[in-house]
Enzyme design. Structure first.
Site, PDB file in Angstrom:
ATOM      1  N   ASN A   1      65.584  63.624  -3.804  1.00  0.00           N
ATOM      2  CA  ASN A   1      65.106  64.205  -2.487  1.00  0.00           C
ATOM      3  C   ASN A   1      65.674  63.188  -1.414  1.00  0.00           C
ATOM      4  OD1 ASN A   1      63.310  62.634  -4.294  1.00  0.00           O
ATOM      5  ND2 ASN A   1      62.417  62.049  -2.349  1.00  0.00           N
TER       6      ASN A   1
ATOM      7  N   HIS B   1      56.304  74.145  -0.506  1.00  0.00           N
ATOM      8  CA  HIS B   1      56.447  73.771   1.187  1.00  0.00           C
ATOM      9  C   HIS B   1      57.962  73.193   1.267  1.00  0.00           C
ATOM     10  CE1 HIS B   1      56.019  69.306   1.417  1.00  0.00           C
ATOM     11  NE2 HIS B   1      55.539  69.574   0.215  1.00  0.00           N
TER      12      HIS B   1
ATOM     13  N   GLN C   1      63.033  69.629  -5.231  1.00  0.00           N
ATOM     14  CA  GLN C   1      64.286  69.380  -4.177  1.00  0.00           C
ATOM     15  C   GLN C   1      65.425  70.585  -4.445  1.00  0.00           C
ATOM     16  OE1 GLN C   1      64.395  68.511  -0.685  1.00  0.00           O
ATOM     17  NE2 GLN C   1      63.233  67.058  -1.706  1.00  0.00           N
TER      18      GLN C   1
ATOM     19  N   THR D   1      39.306  76.822  -8.088  1.00  0.00           N
ATOM     20  CA  THR D   1      39.359  77.982  -7.616  1.00  0.00           C
ATOM     21  C   THR D   1      40.544  78.384  -7.085  1.00  0.00           C
ATOM     22  OG1 THR D   1      36.963  77.970  -7.136  1.00  0.00           O
ATOM     23  CG2 THR D   1      38.409  79.610  -5.732  1.00  0.00           C
TER      24      THR D   1
ATOM     25  N   CYS E   1      57.483  59.470   1.795  1.00  0.00           N
ATOM     26  CA  CYS E   1      56.532  58.975   1.017  1.00  0.00           C
ATOM     27  C   CYS E   1      56.534  57.606   1.080  1.00  0.00           C
ATOM     28  CB  CYS E   1      56.404  59.293  -0.546  1.00  0.00           C
ATOM     29  SG  CYS E   1      56.898  61.086  -0.649  1.00  0.00           S
TER      30      CYS E   1
ATOM     31  N   GLY F   1      53.945  69.913  -5.803  1.00  0.00           N
ATOM     32  CA  GLY F   1      54.796  69.394  -6.705  1.00  0.00           C
ATOM     33  C   GLY F   1      54.326  67.764  -7.309  1.00  0.00           C
TER      34      GLY F   1
HETATM   35  C1  PLP Z   1      58.310  66.820  -1.970  1.00  0.00           C
HETATM   36  C2  PLP Z   1      58.666  66.513  -3.493  1.00  0.00           C
HETATM   37  C3  PLP Z   1      57.676  66.482  -4.319  1.00  0.00           C
HETATM   38  C4  PLP Z   1      56.221  66.690  -4.216  1.00  0.00           C
HETATM   39  O1  PLP Z   1      55.951  67.882  -4.013  1.00  0.00           O
HETATM   40  P1  PLP Z   1      54.500  68.018  -3.097  1.00  0.00           P
HETATM   41  O2  PLP Z   1      54.273  69.531  -3.181  1.00  0.00           O
HETATM   42  O3  PLP Z   1      54.729  67.629  -1.715  1.00  0.00           O
HETATM   43  O4  PLP Z   1      53.489  67.422  -3.639  1.00  0.00           O
HETATM   44  C5  PLP Z   1      58.085  66.018  -5.838  1.00  0.00           C
HETATM   45  N1  PLP Z   1      59.424  65.895  -6.075  1.00  0.00           N
HETATM   46  C6  PLP Z   1      60.296  65.992  -5.128  1.00  0.00           C
HETATM   47  C7  PLP Z   1      61.933  65.515  -5.736  1.00  0.00           C
HETATM   48  C8  PLP Z   1      60.081  66.222  -3.714  1.00  0.00           C
HETATM   49  O5  PLP Z   1      60.927  66.444  -3.023  1.00  0.00           O
END
Ligand code: PLP
Length: 388
Positions: A153, A203, A181, A239, A327, A71
């Site tokens: 989030n 994830h 999210q 890749t 984060c 993300g």
């Molecule tokens: C977790 C999250 C991200 C980041 O995604 P990653 O795959 O961990 O880099 C971005 N935006 C929101 C709203 C998230 O909850």
């Protein structure tokens, strides 16, 4: 000791069915998807299938799906790629976003500000939502991009992205939304939302880490972000992570298929939690509106409590949750999201995010409430703030 994971917004475990479809692509079908030989062609076919599955799940075309490393990369690409490309083409140099975005989006926008763009960070109301009228007023003929997340989030609030996209388009601006999210509980339809770009991650939906998708609507042409080989129709070098791509597609397919059932379960658990703590623990409040909110989120302020101390006490009791976003924890700054919805600084520090998931059980919720009752009371007895 009992352990309870209530941090599904930070990450989720891989669903065993997802792992099962991924495994052969790490051992037997290990070709580079760009190679011309049979090993490569097998891998490429799997990537192609995965792309089709993901496109079908969100009502996109196969050619509108670009795999990224997550993300974070999708958000970086959406912002930097469109801002640079369209400033060149149209002279527009203004970006609008909100005060409650994920750090990967906020920091990308701040980076563009450093490189000469004007930026507006829209406020949200106390419920945590952005009003289309607020966006309307901020838009100018110079606005190149509007980016507003679908679901937050930290507090789980859902934005009226369809109306916001329409508002942005009326003034000739592109619209991006971070749907990372939202995707575990909301049916995503890119045609209905009519966003130009959307970010997704593997994830947060019981898929692997390190994989994501940027949806780019046909005709929208961001600059390349990750420059390299000819992967992703020359738009994203590197890749292809075949097992992760296959895993993300299966994770999304299962998410969509089982969404209604999971939402019902998760919402019931979350509501039971809120109801019980509301009845049994004094001086608490739930942050963010309850109406437009994803079912898995409860963000709670415990007055007279230091959130970090409570987190540690809960951790000692085997309970995993978070103070805002993974984060930004570790920093002493109160959450930018709680500040934006007007939670006073002194009590924002006492806020904890509990996020529920498909592996959560009712007895987990009851255990957490029991521990919370005990620990909140204990910490309040020790707190110098209690006497205020
Ligand atoms: C977790 C999250 C991200 C980041 O995604 P990653 O795959 O961990 O880099 C971005 N935006 C929101 C709203 C998230 O909850």
């Amino acid at each position: 000791m009992k352990r309870v994971y209530l941090d599904y917004a930070a990450t989720t475990p891989i669903d065993k069915r997802v792992l099962e479809v991924m495994t052969p692509y790490m051992t037997d079908i290990y070709g580079n998807a760009n190679s011309v030989h049979s090993y490569g062609r097998e891998a490429a076919a799997a990537v192609d299938n995965a792309r089709r599955t993901i496109a079908d799940c969100i009502n996109a075309k196969r050619t509108e799906i670009y795999f990224t490393s997550g993300g974070t990369e999708a958000n970086n690409w959406a912002v930097k790629g469109t801002a640079i490309r369209y400033r060149e083409e149209t002279g527009r140099n203004h970006i609008i976003t909100t005060q409650i975005e994920h750090p990967s989006l906020l920091e990308s926008v701040k980076y563009m500000e450093k490189h000469g763009f004007d930026v507006t960070f829209l406020p949200v109301d106390s419920d945590g939502t952005v009003k289309p009228e607020t966006l309307e007023k901020a838009l100018t003929d110079k606005t190149v991009l509007v980016s507003v997340m679908t679901a937050n989030n930290e507090i789980g609030t859902v934005q009226p992205v369809k109306e916001l996209a329409e508002t942005a388009h009326r003034r000739g601006a592109l619209f991006h939304t971070d749907a990372v999210q939202a995707m575990s509980s909301m049916k995503i339809d890119v045609r209905d939302t009519n966003a130009d770009l959307m970010s997704f991650s593997g994830h947060k939906i019981y898929g692997p880490k390190g994989i994501g998708v940027l949806f780019v609507k046909s005709g929208v042409k961001p600059d390349k972000f990750m420059i390299g080989g000819h992967q992703e129709r020359t738009m994203r070098g590197g890749t292809t992570n075949v097992p992760a791509v296959v895993g993300m597609a299966e994770a999304l397919r299962l998410t969509v298929e089982e969404m209604e059932e999971n939402n019902k379960k998760v919402r019931a658990l979350r509501d039971r939690f809120i109801e019980r703590i509301g009845a049994e623990i004094p001086r608490i409040r739930v942050n963010g509106g309850m109406k437009n909110r994803v079912p898995q989120n409860a963000n709670v302020t415990f007055e007279f409590i230091e959130g970090e101390s409570l987190l540690l006490s809960l951790d000692l009791a085997g309970i995993a949750c978070s103070s805002g976003s993974a984060c930004s924890s570790g920093s002493l700054e109160p959450s930018h999201v709680l500040m934006a919805i007007g939670v006073p600084v002194e009590i924002a520090h006492g806020s904890i995010r509990f996020t529920f998931g498909k592996n959560t059980e009712e007895n987990d919720v009851d255990y957490v409430v029991d521990v919370l009752k005990r620990e909140v009371e204990r910490l309040r007895k020790m707190s110098p703030l209690t006497s205020l």
